[in-house]
Scaffold this motif. Structure first.
Motif, PDB file in Angstrom:
ATOM      1  N   ARG A 189      10.474  -8.994  -8.687  1.00 16.44           N
ATOM      2  CA  ARG A 189       9.482  -8.140  -8.035  1.00 16.44           C
ATOM      3  C   ARG A 189      10.126  -6.760  -7.892  1.00 16.44           C
ATOM      4  NH1 ARG A 189       6.514 -10.860  -3.007  1.00 16.44           N
ATOM      5  NH2 ARG A 189       8.484 -10.332  -2.014  1.00 16.44           N
ATOM      6  N   GLY A 190       9.362  -5.735  -8.227  1.00 11.34           N
ATOM      7  CA  GLY A 190       9.918  -4.390  -8.218  1.00 11.34           C
ATOM      8  C   GLY A 190      10.623  -4.036  -9.509  1.00 11.34           C
ATOM      9  N   GLY A 191      10.394  -4.823 -10.564  1.00 11.07           N
ATOM     10  CA  GLY A 191      11.051  -4.547 -11.833  1.00 11.07           C
ATOM     11  C   GLY A 191      10.099  -4.579 -13.006  1.00 11.07           C
ATOM     12  N   GLN A 192      10.503  -3.951 -14.094  1.00 10.38           N
ATOM     13  CA  GLN A 192       9.791  -4.017 -15.363  1.00 10.38           C
ATOM     14  C   GLN A 192      10.827  -3.807 -16.457  1.00 10.38           C
ATOM     15  OE1 GLN A 192       6.963  -0.748 -15.286  1.00 10.38           O
ATOM     16  NE2 GLN A 192       8.522   0.801 -15.601  1.00 10.38           N
ATOM     17  N   TYR A 193      10.498  -4.167 -17.693  1.00  9.78           N
ATOM     18  CA  TYR A 193      11.476  -3.951 -18.762  1.00  9.78           C
ATOM     19  C   TYR A 193      10.788  -3.995 -20.112  1.00  9.78           C
ATOM     20  CZ  TYR A 193      16.402  -3.106 -19.495  1.00  9.78           C
ATOM     21  OH  TYR A 193      17.609  -2.476 -19.723  1.00  9.78           O
ATOM     22  N   ARG A 194      11.399  -3.347 -21.079  1.00  6.28           N
ATOM     23  CA  ARG A 194      10.891  -3.326 -22.442  1.00  6.28           C
ATOM     24  C   ARG A 194      11.945  -3.888 -23.390  1.00  6.28           C
ATOM     25  NH1 ARG A 194       9.077   1.989 -26.054  1.00  6.28           N
ATOM     26  NH2 ARG A 194       8.734   0.849 -27.998  1.00  6.28           N
ATOM     27  N   LEU A 195      11.499  -4.667 -24.375  1.00 12.37           N
ATOM     28  CA  LEU A 195      12.427  -5.177 -25.373  1.00 12.37           C
ATOM     29  C   LEU A 195      11.766  -5.205 -26.738  1.00 12.37           C
ATOM     30  CD1 LEU A 195      12.732  -9.034 -25.476  1.00 12.37           C
ATOM     31  CD2 LEU A 195      11.088  -7.924 -23.965  1.00 12.37           C
ATOM     32  N   THR A 196      12.614  -5.190 -27.768  1.00  7.73           N
ATOM     33  CA  THR A 196      12.166  -5.356 -29.146  1.00  7.73           C
ATOM     34  C   THR A 196      12.744  -6.662 -29.661  1.00  7.73           C
ATOM     35  OG1 THR A 196      12.079  -2.969 -29.524  1.00  7.73           O
ATOM     36  CG2 THR A 196      12.154  -4.388 -31.464  1.00  7.73           C
ATOM     37  N   LEU A 197      11.861  -7.580 -30.059  1.00  7.26           N
ATOM     38  CA  LEU A 197      12.291  -8.866 -30.577  1.00  7.26           C
ATOM     39  C   LEU A 197      12.845  -8.719 -31.994  1.00  7.26           C
ATOM     40  CD1 LEU A 197       9.319 -11.019 -29.250  1.00  7.26           C
ATOM     41  CD2 LEU A 197      11.608 -10.820 -28.263  1.00  7.26           C
ATOM     42  N   SER A 198      13.421  -9.799 -32.517  1.00 12.77           N
ATOM     43  CA  SER A 198      14.112  -9.717 -33.799  1.00 12.77           C
ATOM     44  C   SER A 198      13.195  -9.395 -34.968  1.00 12.77           C
ATOM     45  CB  SER A 198      14.832 -11.044 -34.075  1.00 12.77           C
ATOM     46  OG  SER A 198      13.894 -12.115 -34.132  1.00 12.77           O
ATOM     47  N   ASP A 199      11.882  -9.654 -34.823  1.00 14.97           N
ATOM     48  CA  ASP A 199      10.940  -9.346 -35.911  1.00 14.97           C
ATOM     49  C   ASP A 199      10.375  -7.937 -35.809  1.00 14.97           C
ATOM     50  OD1 ASP A 199       9.435  -9.759 -33.640  1.00 14.97           O
ATOM     51  OD2 ASP A 199       7.764 -10.687 -34.706  1.00 14.97           O
ATOM     52  N   GLY A 200      10.775  -7.186 -34.797  1.00 14.85           N
ATOM     53  CA  GLY A 200      10.271  -5.836 -34.597  1.00 14.85           C
ATOM     54  C   GLY A 200       9.127  -5.737 -33.608  1.00 14.85           C
ATOM     55  N   THR A 201       8.689  -6.865 -33.044  1.00 18.02           N
ATOM     56  CA  THR A 201       7.633  -6.854 -32.030  1.00 18.02           C
ATOM     57  C   THR A 201       8.139  -6.207 -30.752  1.00 18.02           C
ATOM     58  OG1 THR A 201       6.486  -8.799 -32.882  1.00 18.02           O
ATOM     59  CG2 THR A 201       6.233  -8.337 -30.531  1.00 18.02           C
ATOM     60  N   ASN A 202       7.355  -5.282 -30.197  1.00 20.14           N
ATOM     61  CA  ASN A 202       7.698  -4.637 -28.937  1.00 20.14           C
ATOM     62  C   ASN A 202       6.961  -5.311 -27.790  1.00 20.14           C
ATOM     63  OD1 ASN A 202       9.496  -2.381 -29.674  1.00 20.14           O
ATOM     64  ND2 ASN A 202       7.729  -1.669 -30.848  1.00 20.14           N
ATOM     65  N   VAL A 203       7.687  -5.549 -26.695  1.00 15.29           N
ATOM     66  CA  VAL A 203       7.119  -6.222 -25.525  1.00 15.29           C
ATOM     67  C   VAL A 203       7.468  -5.422 -24.283  1.00 15.29           C
ATOM     68  CG1 VAL A 203       6.962  -8.361 -24.210  1.00 15.29           C
ATOM     69  CG2 VAL A 203       7.505  -8.453 -26.656  1.00 15.29           C
ATOM     70  N   TRP A 204       6.449  -5.149 -23.464  1.00 13.70           N
ATOM     71  CA  TRP A 204       6.641  -4.557 -22.142  1.00 13.70           C
ATOM     72  C   TRP A 204       6.388  -5.659 -21.125  1.00 13.70           C
ATOM     73  CZ3 TRP A 204       4.971  -2.073 -26.355  1.00 13.70           C
ATOM     74  CH2 TRP A 204       5.391  -0.769 -26.579  1.00 13.70           C
ATOM     75  N   LEU A 205       7.373  -5.944 -20.276  1.00 11.84           N
ATOM     76  CA  LEU A 205       7.275  -7.024 -19.299  1.00 11.84           C
ATOM     77  C   LEU A 205       7.050  -6.427 -17.912  1.00 11.84           C
ATOM     78  CD1 LEU A 205       7.494 -10.137 -19.541  1.00 11.84           C
ATOM     79  CD2 LEU A 205       9.875  -9.932 -18.819  1.00 11.84           C
ATOM     80  N   ASN A 206       5.981  -6.855 -17.253  1.00  9.89           N
ATOM     81  CA  ASN A 206       5.642  -6.350 -15.932  1.00  9.89           C
ATOM     82  C   ASN A 206       6.500  -7.033 -14.868  1.00  9.89           C
ATOM     83  OD1 ASN A 206       4.351  -4.860 -13.970  1.00  9.89           O
ATOM     84  ND2 ASN A 206       2.313  -5.648 -14.370  1.00  9.89           N
ATOM     85  N   ALA A 207       6.317  -6.623 -13.606  1.00 12.24           N
ATOM     86  CA  ALA A 207       7.114  -7.153 -12.499  1.00 12.24           C
ATOM     87  C   ALA A 207       6.886  -8.650 -12.311  1.00 12.24           C
ATOM     88  CB  ALA A 207       6.766  -6.408 -11.212  1.00 12.24           C
ATOM     89  N   ALA A 208       7.913  -9.345 -11.791  1.00 12.64           N
ATOM     90  CA  ALA A 208       7.841 -10.766 -11.463  1.00 12.64           C
ATOM     91  C   ALA A 208       7.372 -11.590 -12.651  1.00 12.64           C
ATOM     92  CB  ALA A 208       6.948 -10.990 -10.254  1.00 12.64           C
ATOM     93  N   SER A 209       7.977 -11.362 -13.809  1.00 14.73           N
ATOM     94  CA  SER A 209       7.564 -12.039 -15.037  1.00 14.73           C
ATOM     95  C   SER A 209       8.772 -12.638 -15.749  1.00 14.73           C
ATOM     96  CB  SER A 209       6.838 -11.068 -15.977  1.00 14.73           C
ATOM     97  OG  SER A 209       5.679 -10.538 -15.365  1.00 14.73           O
ATOM     98  N   VAL A 210       8.505 -13.627 -16.599  1.00 12.73           N
ATOM     99  CA  VAL A 210       9.548 -14.305 -17.363  1.00 12.73           C
ATOM    100  C   VAL A 210       9.077 -14.456 -18.808  1.00 12.73           C
ATOM    101  CG1 VAL A 210      10.958 -16.382 -17.619  1.00 12.73           C
ATOM    102  CG2 VAL A 210      10.278 -15.612 -15.332  1.00 12.73           C
ATOM    103  N   LEU A 211       9.921 -14.040 -19.757  1.00 15.33           N
ATOM    104  CA  LEU A 211       9.632 -14.223 -21.177  1.00 15.33           C
ATOM    105  C   LEU A 211      10.746 -15.058 -21.798  1.00 15.33           C
ATOM    106  CD1 LEU A 211       7.578 -13.312 -23.409  1.00 15.33           C
ATOM    107  CD2 LEU A 211       9.301 -11.599 -24.062  1.00 15.33           C
ATOM    108  N   ARG A 212      10.368 -16.173 -22.453  1.00 14.91           N
ATOM    109  CA  ARG A 212      11.309 -17.052 -23.156  1.00 14.91           C
ATOM    110  C   ARG A 212      11.052 -16.910 -24.652  1.00 14.91           C
ATOM    111  NH1 ARG A 212       8.900 -19.507 -18.900  1.00 14.91           N
ATOM    112  NH2 ARG A 212      10.250 -20.149 -17.163  1.00 14.91           N
TER     113      ARG A 212
END
Length: 385
Positions: A189-212
């Protein structure tokens, strides 16, 4: 000098009295993102001053907001690539309209004077907005706090290099790996983050979230698992569909597209909003500008407000006919606070926008103009009226 010039040009623009030369001058100033803080401050001040005066007219300001959004309507741009200041200006004006538009549904609410600036001791402290905070869990159990991690290479898993870029973004560089480890990116909570996966897909992750997700996609499908909310810009690969699975049983399948998935556990429904391309949600086809709402095993497809769906990614809160608990739930996630209720405000509805970069008390002051008050003690926000 710069502030006076910008204030003058904004005033002309907002009232529709600009010449072509003045429009060009304003655009030149606003193309420079170093002016962003000054622009937001000036526009917010101008809006608030008007809202507090007798000349406040919601209809007029709605026309202003629409004129801002329409300013580049004829420009061939990728959806949602609108110049930052146009989106920001429209959101500030929408926030003003929200202040003037709060009402109890079922009966019109007589307009009350703005709340006094004095908080009568109810605001004992302020709370800063969230930011780029996340933790990366590697397959070997190692945890990396990305807030404090140095730029450069973070880890190597198989043929995949994991790095933190100069802009703070997390990136996976796969050199044709045949090995796929599982990683987990978690925002508090109070956080966000951006990542680029190995295939080039861009993901923006909102607060209090989990990406596997895997460090490399080696099978016939590119599968990731989401709890919370994320915006995806999927790299095109017709031979390997990209699949987002949620804990609530929603499966989103695409080959290359832009879409938002909201799947928080505490929400009664999961919502997939398509901005560009095509997706299937549990085998139901979506077209751009539509959303799929999944609840209790059923899916309902309807037109969507795409800008509202991804406002969080662009740095804004955006609400449309939202009850106060929905609004407070968003604040709870972004400011990492606990919400308590000592008043029944279930009939209050809200529509409009506000910057997510504002400190919490600035947001609460906007809400306090009509029928609700708050008390701030540490990280506990109490609704008291």
């Amino acid at each position: 000098m710069q502030e006076d010039k910008l204030r003058h040009l904004l005033g002309l623009h907002l009232h529709g009295r600009m010449s072509a030369a003045e429009t060009e001058e304003l655009n030149a100033l606003l193309q420079d993102e170093s002016n962003e803080a000054l622009f937001i401050s000036l526009l917010t001040d101008m809006m608030a001053t008007s809202a507090g005066g007798e000349d406040y007219d919601p209809v007029r300001w709605e026309a202003v907001r629409q004129r801002i959004l329409d300013a580049d309507a004829g420009t061939p741009v990728v959806p949602l690539r609108r110049t930052w200041w146009k989106w920001a200006a429209a959101a500030v004006v929408a926030g003003l309209l929200a202040v003037g538009g709060l009402k109890y549904f079922g009966r019109e609410q007589e307009k009350l004077p703005p709340a006094a600036v004095s908080m009568d001791g109810r605001y004992r402290n302020d709370v800063p907005p969230g930011g780029n905070h996340a933790t990366l869990l590697l397959a070997n159990g190692q945890e990396i706090v990305l807030d404090t991690a140095a730029e450069g290479k973070l880890a190597q898993q198989g043929g995949t290099r994991i790095s933190k870029l100069q802009n703070g973004q997390l990136a996976y560089n796969d050199e044709h790996s045949t090995f796929a480890a599982r990683n987990v990116l978690t925002t508090p909570r109070g956080g966000q983050y951006r990542l680029t996966l190995s295939d080039g897909t861009n993901v923006w992750l909102n607060a209090a979230s989990v990406l596997r997700y895997p460090t490399a996609f080696v099978g016939p499908e590119r599968v990731v698992e989401l709890t919370g909310e994320a915006y995806f810009e999927v790299a095109k690969d017709a031979s390997r569909p990209f699949v987002v699975k949620t804990d609530g049983g929603t499966d989103v399948k695409v080959t290359g597209t832009h879409f938002n998935v909201s799947a928080y556990e505490e929400q009664p429904a999961q919502v997939v909003t398509l901005l560009e391309g095509a997706v299937t949600v549990n085998q139901r086809q979506l077209e751009p500008g539509q959303q799929a709402v999944s609840q209790n095993g059923t899916i309902r497809i309807s037109p969507a407000d795409t800008e509202q769906a991804v406002a969080w990614k662009n740095g804004f809160f955006s609400f449309s006919d939202a009850d106060i608990k929905t609004v407070m739930q968003e604040l709870e996630r972004w400011y990492d606070v606990k919400i308590k209720y000592e008043a029944n405000v279930s009939g209050l509805r809200f529509g409009g926008g506000m910057q997510r970069s504002l400190p919490l008390t600035s947001v609460l002051k906007i809400l306090e103009r009509y029928q609700v008050k708050f008390k701030v003690e540490g990280r506990v926000i109490t609704v008291i009226q």
